[in-house]
Design an enzyme around this catalytic site. Structure first.
Site, PDB file in Angstrom:
ATOM      1  N   ASP A 539       2.014  -5.328  -6.855  1.00  0.00           N
ATOM      2  CA  ASP A 539       2.814  -4.624  -5.849  1.00  0.00           C
ATOM      3  C   ASP A 539       3.160  -3.329  -5.864  1.00  0.00           C
ATOM      4  O   ASP A 539       3.845  -2.798  -6.801  1.00  0.00           O
ATOM      5  CB  ASP A 539       4.110  -5.674  -5.251  1.00  0.00           C
ATOM      6  CG  ASP A 539       4.711  -5.118  -4.094  1.00  0.00           C
ATOM      7  OD1 ASP A 539       4.104  -5.172  -2.939  1.00  0.00           O
ATOM      8  OD2 ASP A 539       5.989  -4.712  -4.361  1.00  0.00           O
ATOM      9  N   HIS A 542       0.645   2.186  -6.818  1.00  0.00           N
ATOM     10  CA  HIS A 542       0.597   3.110  -6.532  1.00  0.00           C
ATOM     11  C   HIS A 542       1.940   4.094  -6.959  1.00  0.00           C
ATOM     12  O   HIS A 542       1.768   5.067  -7.248  1.00  0.00           O
ATOM     13  CB  HIS A 542       0.044   3.862  -5.250  1.00  0.00           C
ATOM     14  CG  HIS A 542       0.527   3.525  -3.947  1.00  0.00           C
ATOM     15  ND1 HIS A 542       0.685   2.159  -3.534  1.00  0.00           N
ATOM     16  CD2 HIS A 542       1.531   4.242  -3.305  1.00  0.00           C
ATOM     17  CE1 HIS A 542       1.482   2.235  -2.387  1.00  0.00           C
ATOM     18  NE2 HIS A 542       1.978   3.398  -2.201  1.00  0.00           N
ATOM     19  N   ASP A 640       0.361  -7.900   4.599  1.00  0.00           N
ATOM     20  CA  ASP A 640       1.555  -7.189   5.110  1.00  0.00           C
ATOM     21  C   ASP A 640       0.741  -6.053   5.980  1.00  0.00           C
ATOM     22  O   ASP A 640       1.765  -5.308   6.471  1.00  0.00           O
ATOM     23  CB  ASP A 640       2.092  -6.468   3.935  1.00  0.00           C
ATOM     24  CG  ASP A 640       0.894  -5.787   3.055  1.00  0.00           C
ATOM     25  OD1 ASP A 640      -0.054  -5.738   3.189  1.00  0.00           O
ATOM     26  OD2 ASP A 640       1.375  -5.208   2.144  1.00  0.00           O
TER      27      ASP A 640
END
Length: 1543
Positions: A539, A542, A640
């Site tokens: 999750d 980055h 999401d």
């Protein structure tokens, strides 16, 4: 050739300073990875190190081991040298290499790294009761919010939906205890199972979860993965309160104090606005329009910022600093200039605790900057004034900088308010309140609220300040490799963070020692997850510190080695994506169809994310490792993101999902997408449960295949898995029109295809007018069935109402689907007709009836039965070359006779002269026979008529699958190339004709397969016959070649390339008494004739007609191309043929079949003698050649050409004649002298002279009007006035001729000593008397005088140096002695190295080495040697034979030998270095070997890449390509091969 091994090997070539950390190399387990040295590293001591663990060892990221080199060709040839890894463990591994470094601790080499990178090894996933492998491209994954699954016991009923709709993997959001926000990604306790999953009165454990998931894997064949969240923890996590050091707080991160002050001020502003405190300023609690936003800006600028005075955190208290400075001056302090540098600038030192006015001044730079002119009080105060003004300026700069931060903060605050409260697409939060503040708080505050000033005082209380923790979030457009909470970032101060107010950002520091509790806690969390789940989704990857994720994934893989790791990155750069994939070993990157703005882009994504082109070439098992893109997990939509139904239309769900399913990669979706849930299922707010699976749903809490698009999903998922499992790895995407996308998946072994035609509906068909007609489609082959046809339809089941308890979809829509039906039964297709596209391709035309928006139809397509049979038979015949062709192969019940014999057996009857015809022959050679090389009209001609012409092109096309190349177009458009190849060989008859018949039979099959497959199978046939031909070629050569490296073998092919028989034999006939002379029937007279192969000088310019054979070129090349390769008979015949043309004591320069010979060179005869010597020394019983009969074409100088048998002499008599004629003196005028013989030469140039000096024993000759050595450029330009003038006459005694003469004398003396040569003296006429001169005397005379007269000492007092004023370079050997232009003697050229090789006894070791060092420094280029010292006034390194101007030194290529870098002297230079380095000792020899390896690696690269498979005649300066050079030159190849042989 035996079938290729099935082990997949990839080769990574290492080059100096090639750092590939951002290049992705992805490999499967079971592959072998070989590291090989590129040209920049060959010949150097290179160590390759990797942290890939040795077998049985545990992976440790920072533990590297050095790989052992394997060198099949031996220590002196690095071209095949490699070290390797057998890849058996998944994960990310680093490799690096260095030059000559020693190993340090942990197996890591010391010294600077020369390069490195990463390799990512894919995991092997297993599911089902038999643990069958689940290939990555077979994955179909469905996402669930785990909090919506209910109690653990209810999970199977709810997750069964995934199984029943064909998914083989489930992605669950985190299953740990959630924080107070109830966000799926805000975890309160990473180590505890979410208590919501336990029924009342029970407390389930991780073991219960593990047993459930294992049951799904084993019984359903469904693997489960989950998210891991490393960036943050819930704000209400108990452990973060107990261990506040695990977050960014005001104690461990004081750089955030100004941002915290602003954050508290904004909270107090929220409270004031909520209570109506700013209504009078135009800022009510309910913000509704732009004027309210403007009022907010005003309040911030006029009330908030002035009150906070945040600039004070970055300023200096001026008077304090001035007082300190004054005291230093008064005490006589002086600056330390070692610390200030030459230009001191006043430095402000930031207060590490970030107190107001806490910054200080670097007093050392202050003292260096403001220096009083004396120690008087006035001078001191003057300096203090200067410092005060400068500090006030600096404080002003800090104020202006803070104003910039304020401006950005205001923009971000207003932008956030605009989105959250005013924007139509925003959440419209309503009035400002404590629940919905003006802006999200950036920091936690867990103490009772107080007035702002009182709260600010808490900053100076560490026991309180340590609990003010920074929230996490993300920053739009930020550098993903930078941590935005660390010092140096102003993200919090500038309010650029899109903040998650329910989560605290975690502070890991540089390693576990920085925060032991956090690292231990998160590692335990990781290990629990890896124990029970098959994989993880990283999750917010980055924004996760890379070193943290690296360490955690290493811990996870220690628990589960085949961990499946996925992530979604938002870096905006494929290169930065690769950094994450490489370092973390990410298996699949999440890609989303929803990112496409139209159907065209959606189709492009399918093509981008996997698969080879349809009809792609069969790739070899051993091939270069090429960069790849990250493996994709291609999703309809991520869980999401916004709902596709809201952004596109409900009708688009099915066709877009079908497009995704046809991608050759992992695919997936969300439960909500499949159920047609018309809103985003919020990861924060959603608390309803997913419906259960039920065959007959009776409530919103149940679903079945009729719900949403689930029936379509089942069919699509099955199809996706079938295509991946059965090897449908080739992909073609066709944009039929603006809404219709056709995706083809093709299996390259069975040649079955599945074509899915999808009509997207990005816009609602009820409100958008779509076309009534869909363009027809043309599908090559036979449609076996309609795999599925499906469309979204409306039904009478009520309209959508959001259920209070269950996540329900739109009941008014379902999928109408039919599977595995015949084409005639289709409702979507109106008509299907069969058309023929040529003799070998059948195409079905499809007209659509009901391909309405939202529809999908998929066809299963085979080749037509005849083509299918022929392809199968063709594959069966190709099995002899590779087992890759076994799948899909069929027995040939009516095998043509030509194919009944294995090709290798047919090939074994070919001679090496036949191989010249089979493999090579350039256009000029073919034209002699009335043909030419194959020409592709839209492109160019092939370099060779033989197989190499084709293979050179295919070698470039194959790795890139460049099917759009004109070469492939030509193959698809017609059978011309196939007919050319087979007809050319069949016309030759004999064994070559049999090979041509074999090809014709193979091509007969190929001509009848669909045209799009022809390049692939043409390549397979060509690879098979070519490799078989090479195997046979090398088997006919010496053991040195057979056992040699790839480089050696490539060079040896030069022997086949250059040595062949023309339509008219280039060599004059040999004596009838000679045995084993090859014969043939003349193609012109049809009578028997000799057909001895001759050596071409170079391709393409010197390959045919009278310009094919040159005496000098032939004998410089003969040792390397014929003796070293074991072609002794051809060498013998060429030596004897040239011996037969002896005239005037010389052999021809230009042979002209002997009858048109030209005797205008002084050196060819000495090269010929050297080759006779080499033959005697190399060939077993080689001295027998000395007694072989030589058919003298010219029994006397003036005789007409005589037929063979007129006069035969033993070879030793011919040798004696050469020596005697030189000692007597040769002087004649060329026959037929004048412009008809040479249009450029002046009259005096036709006079040929060659004699021996009585004083020195040196052979000398020539004049300034001709050029009798290899540097034989004659001026041609009238404009530049160089016509008829040799550029380099080299008259006098040329150094290489003296060396060759000395070599011959030494050899003849040895022969005579052993009774193998009958002569020891020469009898000549001198001043009317007969004089007898012994070989011993002549030999001794040269030995005595050579170094004395040739070495240039550079000492002006050296009595042997007659003309010291001409010395330009010292420590070298003259290029000649006694030239008519004395300065020419002193020019530095590479010719002395030839003498060093053939007559090393002439040179003293020290002087020889000195001269070689100068030559290396001044003459050595990347491939060749400069033919003239670059410091010479007439040097020019660029050869342009077409240039005609008034430049004397350049016009019409006058500088041919005045600088351009010729390749063949490199061989002699290196052989000389090797010889003399051995004399100097082991260290010098080892260094020379390294030089040889490094230099020759450039030749290897050139050979590999050249379509001519040769080495050029010359290059321009510094190795630049010269268009006027021969592309492949015999002596260039030969002399390099000799170096390797000498090694």
């Amino acid at each position: 050739m035996p079938p290729q091994p099935t082990t997949q090997t990839r080769v990574l070539v290492l080059n100096h300073m090639e750092k590939l950390e951002r290049t992705l190399f992805r490999l499967d387990q079971g592959f072998e990875l070989q590291f090989r040295l590129g040209p920049t590293l060959q010949g150097k001591h290179v160590q390759v190190s990797t942290n890939y663990p040795a077998q049985g060892e545990r992976f440790e990221r920072n533990t590297f081991r050095t790989l052992a080199w394997v060198n099949p060709a031996g220590p002196h040839d690095d071209s095949d040298k490699f070290c390797s890894l057998e890849l058996q463990v998944s994960g990310s591994y680093q490799y690096h290499f260095n030059n000559g470094g020693e190993e340090g601790s942990g197996g890591s080499p010391r010294g600077e790294r020369s390069g490195g990178g990463y390799i990512v090894v894919n995991p092997v996933l297993r599911v089902g009761p038999d643990n069958q492998v689940l290939p990555l491209d077979c994955i179909t994954i469905q996402t669930y919010l785990s909090k919506c699954l209910g109690h653990l016991g209810d999970w199977p009923d709810r997750l069964r939906v995934a199984k029943e709709t064909g998914y083989n993997m489930i992605h669950l959001t985190p299953v740990q205890t959630l924080g107070e926000s109830r966000s799926c990604y805000s975890l309160a306790d990473q180590l505890e199972l979410n208590p919501d999953f336990s029924p009342p009165g029970e407390r389930l454990s991780w073991g219960d979860v593990g047993r459930l998931l294992e049951g799904l894997r084993r019984d359903w064949g469904v693997a489960c993965i989950t998210d891991v969240v490393y960036n943050h923890t819930a704000s209400n996590s108990v452990w973060i309160r107990e261990h506040p050091e695990c977050g960014y707080n005001m104690t461990n991160s004081p750089h955030l104090r100004p941002a915290w002050v602003l954050d508290r001020a904004l909270w107090h502003l929220t409270c004031e606005v909520a209570s109506g405190g700013h209504v009078e300023a135009g800022l009510p609690a309910l913000l509704q329009h732009q004027q309210h936003l403007d009022a907010l800006r005003t309040v911030l600028w006029k009330e908030v910022f002035p009150r906070l005075k945040l600039w004070e955190f970055f300023q200096v208290r001026v008077e304090n600093a001035v007082d300190q400075f004054r005291t230093l001056l008064q005490n006589g302090a002086k600056p330390d200039h070692n610390k200030t540098g030459s230009k001191p600038q006043l430095r402000i030192i930031q207060d590490p605790h970030y107190h107001r006015y806490g910054n200080t001044v670097d007093m050392n730079t202050a003292l260096a900057t403001f220096t009083p002119h004396d120690s008087s009080p006035f001078a001191v105060e003057e300096c203090c004034g200067w410092l005060r003004r400068r500090l006030e300026e600096i404080n002003g700069d800090q104020y202006q900088l803070m104003q910039q931060h304020h401006e950005q903060a205001v923009n971000c605050i207003v932008g956030s308010v605009l989105y959250e409260r005013l924007a139509d697409h925003g959440p419209k939060l309503g009035p400002v309140s404590k629940k919905h503040p003006l802006v999200t708080r950036y920091f936690t505050f867990q103490f009772p609220e107080q007035p702002l000033e009182a709260e600010l005082r808490l900053l100076d209380k560490p026991d309180k300040a340590c609990h003010f923790l920074a929230h996490n979030g993300w920053v739009m457009g930020d550098d993903p490799l930078r941590n935005f909470a660390e010092p140096g970032s102003n993200v919090y101060l500038r309010r650029e963070l899109i903040c998650w107010g329910d989560s605290v950002k975690l502070r890991y520091g540089d390693g576990p020692e920085a925060c032991p509790y956090l690292w231990a806690h998160m590692q335990k969390y990781t290990e629990i997850t890896a124990k029970h789940f098959a994989g993880v989704r990283l999750d917010n990857c980055h924004s996760t510190p890379l070193h943290v994720a690296e360490a955690m994934l290493a811990a996870a893989r220690a628990v589960r080695p085949n961990l499946y790791v996925i992530a979604e990155l938002f870096t905006g750069s494929e290169l930065i994506d690769n950094v994450f994939v490489n370092r973390l070993g990410i298996t699949s990157l999440i890609r989303e169809a929803m990112s496409a703005g139209d159907s065209h882009e959606e189709g492009r994504l399918v093509y981008r994310y996997g698969g080879e082109p349809v009809g792609g070439f069969v790739q070899p098992s051993l091939r270069p490792l090429v960069p790849s893109i990250a493996h994709a997990l291609f999703l309809d939509v991520t869980h999401d993101n916004e709902c596709p139904i809201q952004l596109r239309s409900v009708w688009d769900a099915l066709p877009s999902s079908a497009i995704v399913s046809m991608a050759s990669c992992a695919t997936g979706s969300t439960r909500g997408y499949d159920q047609l849930v018309p809103h985003q299922i919020s990861v924060v707010e959603e608390e309803r449960l997913y419906p259960r699976w039920s065959a007959e749903p009776s409530s919103p809490g149940e679903v079945n295949l009729q719900s949403g698009i689930m029936a379509g999903k089942l069919a699509l998922n099955r199809l996706h898995q079938e295509l991946a499992a059965q090897g449908f790895i080739q992909v073609y995407v066709d944009q039929v029109d603006e809404d219709v996308v056709a995706v083809t998946r093709h299996c390259p072994s069975s040649h079955q295809s599945v074509v899915a035609v999808c009509r997207t509906a990005f816009r609602n068909p009820k409100t958008h007018q779509y076309r009534d007609e869909v363009p027809p489609m043309f599908i090559p082959g036979k449609i076996e069935e309609v795999v599925l046809e499906a469309r979204t339809v409306e039904r009478h089941a009520g309209t959508y109402r959001k259920d209070e308890s269950y996540i329900n979809g739109m009941p008014e829509y379902t999928v109408e689907i039919r599977e595995h039906i015949q084409l005639k039964d289709s409702d979507v297709v109106r008509q299907a007709g069969v058309t023929s596209k040529g003799s070998s391709e059948f195409v079905q035309e499809i007209l659509f009836e009901k391909l309405t928006p939202g529809s999908v139809i998929a066809f299963r397509v085979s080749l037509d039965p005849k083509a299918q049979q022929l392809v199968g038979i063709l594959r069966r015949h190709l099995v002899q070359f590779s087992p890759k062709f076994l799948p899909g192969s069929l027995d040939d019940l009516d095998t043509p006779a030509a194919l009944k014999t294995p090709l290798a057996q047919t090939m074994s009857r070919l001679s090496l002269a036949d191989m010249n015809m089979l493999l090579f022959r350039c256009d000029a050679e073919e034209q002699e026979d009335g043909g030419g090389c194959y020409d592709i009209p839209t492109w160019s001609s092939l370099k060779y008529a033989g197989l190499q012409g084709v293979m050179s092109v295919l070698a470039d096309l194959r790795p890139q699958n460049d099917l759009g190349h004109p070469f492939c177009d030509n193959l698809r458009q017609g059978d011309w190339m196939m007919q050319y190849i087979s007809n050319r060989l069949e016309a030759r008859g004999g064994a070559l004709g049999e090979v041509g018949t074999w090809l014709a039979a193979m091509f007969d099959y190929l001509k009848h397969v669909p045209r799009y497959l022809i390049p692939c199978y043409f390549d397979a046939i060509m690879v098979g016959i070519y490799t078989t031909a090479l195997d046979h070629t090398f088997s006919c050569m010496s053991s040195f070649i057979q056992q040699g490296s790839s480089f050696v073998r490539l060079l040896a092919l030069g022997s086949v390339q250059m040595c062949g028989v023309s339509r008219v034999p280039a060599l004059p006939p040999l004596s009838p008494l000679l045995q084993d002379v090859p014969q043939r029937s003349s193609p012109l007279t049809h009578t028997p004739e000799q057909c001895c192969p001759s050596l071409a000088a170079g391709l393409p310019h010197f390959s045919s007609g009278i310009f094919r054979c040159w005496g000098r070129d032939t004998f410089i090349s003969l040792r390397g191309l014929l003796l070293v390769t074991g072609r002794h008979l051809e060498a013998r015949n060429i030596i004897l043929a040239f011996a037969g043309t002896l005239r005037h004591g010389l052999i021809p320069n230009l042979l002209g079949e002997g009858r048109g010979a030209r005797y205008n060179c002084r050196d060819a005869v000495w090269w010929w003698l050297q080759c006779v010597q080499d033959y005697c020394c190399t060939v077993p019983d080689g001295t027998l050649i000395l007694s072989c009969p030589v058919a003298r074409m010219y029994p006397s100088d003036d005789a007409q050409p005589q037929p063979p048998g007129t006069l035969d002499q033993p070879l030793y008599d011919v040798i004696q004649e050469v020596m005697q004629r030189h000692l007597q003196g040769i002087q004649f005028r060329e026959r037929n002298a004048g412009p008809q013989l040479d249009r450029n030469m002046t009259d005096k140039g036709f006079s040929v002279e060659a004699k021996v000096s009585r004083d020195t024993g040196f052979v000398y000759g020539g004049n300034r009007f001709n050029c009798g050595t290899w540097m034989d450029k004659m001026g041609e330009s009238e404009q530049a006035r160089n016509k008829g003038i040799p550029a380099s006459p080299r008259d006098g005694s040329a150094v290489e001729i003296v060396g060759l003469c000395k070599s011959t004398l030494r050899w003849l003396l040895e022969l005579h000593t052993h009774g193998l040569f009958p002569y020891s003296t020469l009898t000549i006429q001198r001043e009317g008397k007969e004089v007898c001169v012994s070989y011993e005397d002549w030999n001794r005379k040269i030995q005595k005088n050579f170094e004395k007269l040739f070495f240039v000492s550079g000492d002006p007092d050296d009595p042997r140096e007659q003309q010291p004023e001409l010395v330009h370079k010292a420590g070298i050997y003259k290029d000649s002695y006694g030239a008519s232009s004395p300065w020419c003697d002193y020019q530095l050229r590479p010719n002395f190295t030839i003498a060093m090789v053939v007559a090393p006894e002439l040179f003293s070791v020290k002087k020889a080495w000195q001269a070689l060092e100068v030559a290396e420094q001044k003459l050595l280029g990347p491939l060749g040697m400069k033919t003239l010292d670059p410091d010479d006034m007439v040097y020019c390194g660029v050869y342009d034979n077409a240039l005609d101007n008034d430049n004397y030194n350049l016009a019409r290529g006058f500088n041919y030998h005045q600088g351009p870098e010729w390749l063949w002297p490199v061989g002699y230079f290196l052989r000389a270095k090797l010889y003399f380095s051995r004399k100097l000792g082991e260290e010098a020899y080892e260094q020379t070997v390294l030089l040889v390896k490094n230099l020759l690696s450039q030749h290897y690269i050139h050979l590999e890449r050249s379509p001519w498979k040769g080495l050029p005649e010359l290059t321009n300066e510094n190795g630049q390509y010269c268009p006027f050079s021969c592309e492949s030159q015999a002596w260039s190849i030969a002399t390099v091969l000799e170096v390797l042989y000498d090694l």
